[in-house]
Design an enzyme around this catalytic site. Sequence first.
Site, PDB file in Angstrom:
ATOM      1  CB  THR A  12      53.725  55.605   6.249  1.00 49.25           C
ATOM      2  OG1 THR A  12      54.446  56.394   6.586  1.00 49.25           O
ATOM      3  CG2 THR A  12      53.088  54.505   7.058  1.00 49.25           C
ATOM      4  CG  ASP A  13      58.735  57.226   6.117  1.00 48.65           C
ATOM      5  OD1 ASP A  13      57.583  57.434   6.740  1.00 48.65           O
ATOM      6  OD2 ASP A  13      59.550  57.888   6.007  1.00 48.65           O
ATOM      7  CD  GLU A  14      55.232  58.019  10.818  1.00 50.47           C
ATOM      8  OE1 GLU A  14      54.644  57.844  11.869  1.00 50.47           O
ATOM      9  OE2 GLU A  14      54.696  59.052  10.347  1.00 50.47           O
TER      10      GLU A  14
ATOM     11  CE1 TYR B  36      49.136  56.903   9.248  1.00 48.17           C
ATOM     12  CE2 TYR B  36      51.544  57.467   9.959  1.00 48.17           C
ATOM     13  CZ  TYR B  36      50.649  57.328   8.927  1.00 48.17           C
ATOM     14  OH  TYR B  36      50.917  57.167   7.465  1.00 48.17           O
TER      15      TYR B  36
ATOM     16  CE  LYS C 186      48.827  53.927   5.859  1.00 46.92           C
ATOM     17  NZ  LYS C 186      48.109  54.149   5.027  1.00 46.92           N
TER      18      LYS C 186
END
Length: 322
Positions: free
Chosen positions: A120-122, A145, A149
């Site tokens: 994810t970009d997060e 979260y 990741k």
Amino acid sequence: MRILAAGAAGFVGSNCARRWAKAGREVVVYDLFTYAGRMENLLDIRDRIVVIKGDVADRDAVFRAVAEHRPDVLVNFAAESHVDRSINEPERFIRTNVHGPYAFAEAAKAFKIPLIHISTDEVYGDLHGEEPASEDSPLRPSSPYSASKAAADLIILSYVRTYGIDAKIVRPSNMYGPYQHPEKLIPRTAVRLLLGKPAVIYGDGGDVRDYLYVEDFCEALDLIIERGEERVYNVPGGNPRTVKEVVEAVARLVGRGEVKRGRPRPGGDRLYAMRGERIKALGWRPRTPWEEGLRRTVQWYVENKWWWEPLLDEYVLRDEPW
């Protein structure tokens, strides 16, 4: 090509599995079928795929599935992915999002099969006031979260370096489209308005996310599987929008409903932004304009109440679900 895909009964995985099955690829769906992974997401291709109920974090079960089906590539979509839920239930995220990628890295090592891990970009954290992230930017996750990741990405890269596995990490921006659980912003807004409940903008609504239509992502993923040589690929959508802009656009498309303000999300990031030179070098560009993708998406939820009505829970129905 035979693809064993974990989490392929979820939003992103089912859209990619549909593309693969229709292209004549052999698809093995490995999924635990929790609240977001549903057989309803695969009904139109059920007779063209193999389905295994299994836990991505169960190393022995993963090994049995891989040994039985001997895929050409492993793809791991499986993840707990909703930031609000991670604030309330972080242990679930650590188990699925860290132990699962570990089990798949182990399988890639043992069976010498390439692995594609969907991140994810997060993982890059809040880039407000900074340049968009490249694939080499530092990982600075903010929520349980995104931290889980980022941990998974580092585990996989360690297996590349230490054990020589063939693995690629794919970091897409915020995806949207059909079959997305209504806990997420776009379907949550549409569903709440269709139910006669107000849409909610948290804080001032100025947080910015980059939106990527899910079918465009599936096309990018195919290119990475077939021709990708780098270890990490960003897949940006090129559609940065504030939360306020998104909620108001969905309300216009639904054609009714109140929009209200709520408290800011705890630990929220102001801006996610990525560069995507590596995926563009493979010839990919997002095909779906924002307005068209959003129109298609909202219309799908208007027409498929049967699909989302069983999924209504506190994360959809409560104004502030943390």
